[in-house]
Motif scaffolding. Structure first.
Motif, PDB file in Angstrom:
ATOM      1  N   SER A 408       0.965  -1.328   0.008  1.00  0.00           N
ATOM      2  CA  SER A 408       0.114  -0.081   0.037  1.00  0.00           C
ATOM      3  C   SER A 408       0.733   1.285  -0.076  1.00  0.00           C
ATOM      4  CB  SER A 408      -0.778   0.096   1.103  1.00  0.00           C
ATOM      5  OG  SER A 408      -1.506   1.388   1.244  1.00  0.00           O
ATOM      6  N   HIS A 411      -3.448   3.919   1.006  1.00  0.00           N
ATOM      7  CA  HIS A 411      -4.709   3.431   1.541  1.00  0.00           C
ATOM      8  C   HIS A 411      -4.787   2.840   2.819  1.00  0.00           C
ATOM      9  CE1 HIS A 411      -6.711   3.620  -2.946  1.00  0.00           C
ATOM     10  NE2 HIS A 411      -6.209   4.938  -2.322  1.00  0.00           N
ATOM     11  N   GLY A 412      -3.542   2.380   3.068  1.00  0.00           N
ATOM     12  CA  GLY A 412      -3.192   1.484   4.335  1.00  0.00           C
ATOM     13  C   GLY A 412      -3.689   0.072   4.136  1.00  0.00           C
ATOM     14  N   VAL A 413      -3.392  -0.694   5.189  1.00  0.00           N
ATOM     15  CA  VAL A 413      -3.576  -2.186   5.252  1.00  0.00           C
ATOM     16  C   VAL A 413      -5.181  -2.472   5.455  1.00  0.00           C
ATOM     17  CG1 VAL A 413      -2.826  -4.328   6.191  1.00  0.00           C
ATOM     18  CG2 VAL A 413      -1.175  -2.524   5.820  1.00  0.00           C
ATOM     19  N   SER A 451      -4.608  -4.551  10.098  1.00  0.00           N
ATOM     20  CA  SER A 451      -3.054  -4.283   9.605  1.00  0.00           C
ATOM     21  C   SER A 451      -2.331  -5.537  10.133  1.00  0.00           C
ATOM     22  CB  SER A 451      -2.959  -3.089  10.665  1.00  0.00           C
ATOM     23  OG  SER A 451      -1.643  -2.446  10.421  1.00  0.00           O
TER      24      SER A 451
ATOM     25  N   VAL B 182       4.889   5.004   1.507  1.00  0.00           N
ATOM     26  CA  VAL B 182       4.269   3.800   1.787  1.00  0.00           C
ATOM     27  C   VAL B 182       3.423   3.781   3.043  1.00  0.00           C
ATOM     28  CG1 VAL B 182       6.304   3.384   3.424  1.00  0.00           C
ATOM     29  CG2 VAL B 182       5.168   1.385   2.122  1.00  0.00           C
ATOM     30  N   SER B 183       2.308   2.675   2.911  1.00  0.00           N
ATOM     31  CA  SER B 183       1.391   2.832   4.041  1.00  0.00           C
ATOM     32  C   SER B 183       1.111   1.431   4.413  1.00  0.00           C
ATOM     33  CB  SER B 183       0.088   3.706   3.964  1.00  0.00           C
ATOM     34  OG  SER B 183      -0.363   3.818   5.135  1.00  0.00           O
ATOM     35  N   ALA B 184       2.090   0.492   4.668  1.00  0.00           N
ATOM     36  CA  ALA B 184       1.772  -0.857   4.708  1.00  0.00           C
ATOM     37  C   ALA B 184       2.399  -1.549   6.163  1.00  0.00           C
ATOM     38  CB  ALA B 184       2.310  -1.433   3.612  1.00  0.00           C
ATOM     39  N   GLY B 185       1.575  -1.052   6.950  1.00  0.00           N
ATOM     40  CA  GLY B 185       1.982  -1.530   8.395  1.00  0.00           C
ATOM     41  C   GLY B 185       2.667  -0.405   9.089  1.00  0.00           C
ATOM     42  N   TYR B 186       2.931  -0.697  10.428  1.00  0.00           N
ATOM     43  CA  TYR B 186       3.708   0.518  11.395  1.00  0.00           C
ATOM     44  C   TYR B 186       5.159   0.722  10.619  1.00  0.00           C
ATOM     45  CZ  TYR B 186       0.692  -2.164  14.667  1.00  0.00           C
ATOM     46  OH  TYR B 186      -0.267  -2.910  15.176  1.00  0.00           O
TER      47      TYR B 186
END
Lengths: 453, 453
Positions: A408, A411-413, A451, B182-186
């Motif tokens: 992502s 948009h996020g997980v 997440s 990136v927005s894939a988890g912390y």
């Protein structure tokens, strides 16, 4: 649990989860994520009420999901069954806009539109435009939202200077401050941004504002291939032109968003189906923006643009708005999934080509647009058969990861991509993040289905 | 442990900690932090050797401290007694400069100077200038180093896109990538930046580069008070002039750095002792920078600057360099401590005034300069008596925290400020970060005396 929730927020601010009046709150805009069945929906008024709600839910063994405006695209605001769904609709105040420190202090329920308007009264702007200005600050912090302006200003993460949040045990934590920089221990602010309500519920946000740039020029350049667009993007960014928008749209997407917006650009028929680069320049002084626009046109022409259209201000604004609404256009057109992969900027065209090939293998139609300056590609995938859709998505994600991408970009997980993150993320990193999550929420109270899992 | 370390890096790359040849490696530049007594110093050649060293140390119950160039100012590279000190001097390769994605991939032992020079060959720059260009990339990532250019470009945190690192158990983790967002988890990348070798040892860094800006103008404006300087800074930043340097210097500091650098600015005698604002503008086109410099001069004049000196390029460069070396000037002048507090930009003058008052109470002389655009104040404190020095520092930190500040803007916590962080940080946040640290390094192998304790 109900008496505790009533104690926490008052009887008039608790509704049972199966009440038809709250049906719309049980999902966000993610395609393919079914609505959850929360036990209760609550509307706290302040941080203390949020903390009391979290304590009540935890004591009852229920989970907690935070909800902003519900405009998210990954299901992060969709509650687990039996959860307490916490709406931040009542916590919607702009507490302060401070033009001296160029910061704003806001509650999580404030919309981007309201914040940007309040900043505008001081000649400032909050430049995070993820495509839906009714999104809430809290939601954009939770998902680390991006959008078209990120190519110039960075994503939400770059704007959050401090947070107040309620932890899984109901305690209140404060991070950062009105501080342009800080190096005092691990950055808890940055850990919470993008954590989708799984580490804490944000109750207050301090954001950085920027001087507003009143002067604009917008250029549309059709190219013969996505590869040519990718090459042009590197040159535009490398030249230091600092575009405020730098978007790729394939022909079908351009046609769809223009149709959806009732927008006639007047392009020659053949050119509408080209691969498009849309660039907006913004600045303090019109003559500089104009000069840069000429330089930009020369660069694009020299790189093989079929034409370079200098869009009139009205058309430019409407086209940028239409691009922001691209999700709605492809949803209206019946897309079965929207992908939000990010790859290195230089790999965008290769990724698009491989994604389309994956679609071909599985009989899926794959349209694309993306934040070209950031390598963030949005694909609309049309394949109604669930198994063939899943196979297409697997191959698309595998292609992006093989090019150095991530599941992502903005948009996020959420719930939608939790399994893709588990499948394609670095296993050691995921193990670390699971341990971090466990250390902060040992009982799994906060948004457990979401997440890192 | 010695046989395992020899196995890990080869006998020629292990030296006993009490060998006089390594005495210089047992401390960094922090004032007041005594040198450590490591059991061994090792020089690994690659990630696998780093991992083997960490495993060997952990198996023997020894701690591990990472060391870059040793230019840090908080003692984060100073080993605990009995530790294995890991020098990254052999891991000093620039693996790639990629002008298309505008990123570089480097080993942690690369100096800022070498990276910036390599970027410059492609018309790019790595703009993190913390005042010591011999600093290593790894060290600046560990401390989240800032510096004068941060007012325009942000600190190290804003430039790190991905990391490869060895965790406390010797496993290798990869975070981020050549990805603009990136927005894939912390965000594990952001968690590791600023963690001072307490969560992982970084073995590779992917950084963002920027287009180089070849055109400059530098202006020096003496004001009658720090308050006037603070007010001017807000106006300069708010006007959108985007300075690349925006520094405050009090009179004694200006005098000290000019003396130290042998620099005669030719200011009228009385003006040298004023409160100074130093602003550099940078851009792609000289005529725009010149135009902005005129606007800047008008703004500063209207705000009460006694004069606005347009510095010739040579003097400007030398003054900026002298300001970067201010730490050495005050060290040479016998300063007993250098404080690196950050406060809201608008609170800088108030903080300076309260800090000087605290000095007066305890018989300490307090000089100040700072990154005014960021509210990051560097105070030189002269008080040789340890107890009175400690009392002064306590009051100075308390004053900064009361104004919404944090104990470090850019030098980091290290050993020097661990007790101040514990005393003045948000207790709930510190508890969370201790749990995060415990989850990632349960045995306390990594730099245990440093940072969050």
């Amino acid at each position: 649990m109900l008496p505790d929730l009533v104690d926490a927020v008052g009887a008039e601010h608790v509704v049972a989860g199966d009440d038809p009046a709250v049906a719309d709150l049980c999902a966000d805009e993610a395609l393919g994520v079914p609505a959850g069945k929360p036990a209760y929906v609550v509307w706290p008024a302040d941080r203390d009420e949020v903390a009391a709600v979290v304590r009540a839910a935890r004591a009852a063994g229920a989970s907690v999901t935070a909800r902003g405006a519900g405009t998210g695209l990954s299901g992060a605001a969709t509650p687990d069954d039996g959860a307490v769904l916490v709406s931040f609709a009542r916590m919607d105040r702009i507490l302060e806009v401070d033009p001296v420190d160029a910061v704003a202090v806001v509650q999580p329920g404030v919309s981007l539109e309201a914040l940007d308007a309040a900043a505008g009264e001081h000649g400032l702007t909050y430049p995070v435009h993820p495509g839906e200005q009714s999104a809430s600050l809290g939601g954009t912090v939770a998902t680390n939202a991006g959008g078209m302006r990120a190519v110039r200003y960075g994503v939400t993460r770059a704007h959050v200077l401090g947070l107040e949040a309620v932890l899984a045990d109901g305690s209140l934590v404060r991070t950062g401050g009105r501080l342009a920089k800080v190096s005092a221990g691990y950055d808890l602010t940055q850990l919470l941004v993008g954590s989708e309500g799984t580490l804490a519920l944000v109750t207050e946000v301090i954001v950085r504002l920027h001087p507003a740039l009143p002067c604009r020029r917008t250029v549309l350049a059709p190219f013969s291939s996505a590869q040519a667009v990718t090459g042009a993007v590197a040159r535009v960014v490398g030249a230091g032109l600092a575009p405020s928008v730098c978007e790729y749209l394939d022909g079908p997407t351009m046609r769809a968003i223009c149709d959806n917006a009732g927008l006639a650009l007047g392009l020659p028929e053949g050119l509408l189906d080209a691969d498009h680069l849309l660039v907006e320049l913004a600045g303090r002084r019109q003559e500089r923006v104009d000069e840069d626009a000429e330089e930009l046109a020369e660069v694009l022409g020299s790189l093989g643009a079929a034409e370079v259209f200098d869009l009139p201000a009205g058309s430019a604004r409407r086209l940028v708005e239409a691009r922001e609404k691209a999700f709605w256009a492809v949803k209206a057109a019946g897309a079965d999934e929207v992908v939000d992969l990010v790859v290195p900027r230089s790999a965008m065209a290769t990724f698009l080509s491989r994604a389309r090939a994956a679609g071909g293998t599985h009989g899926a139609r794959v349209l694309g647009c993306g934040h070209a300056g950031d390598g963030n590609v949005h694909l609309a995938v049309f394949q109604p058969d669930p198994e063939r859709l899943a196979a297409t998505l697997h191959d698309v994600f595998a292609a992006g990861i093989a090019l150095g991408g991530a599941v992502s970009g903005e948009h996020g997980v959420g719930r939608a991509k939790a399994h893709q993150l588990a499948a394609f993320g670095d296993p050691v990193a995921l193990d670390v993040l699971r341990r971090v999550r466990g250390a902060m929420d040992p009982d799994g109270t906060l948004n457990p289905g979401c997440s890192i899992r």
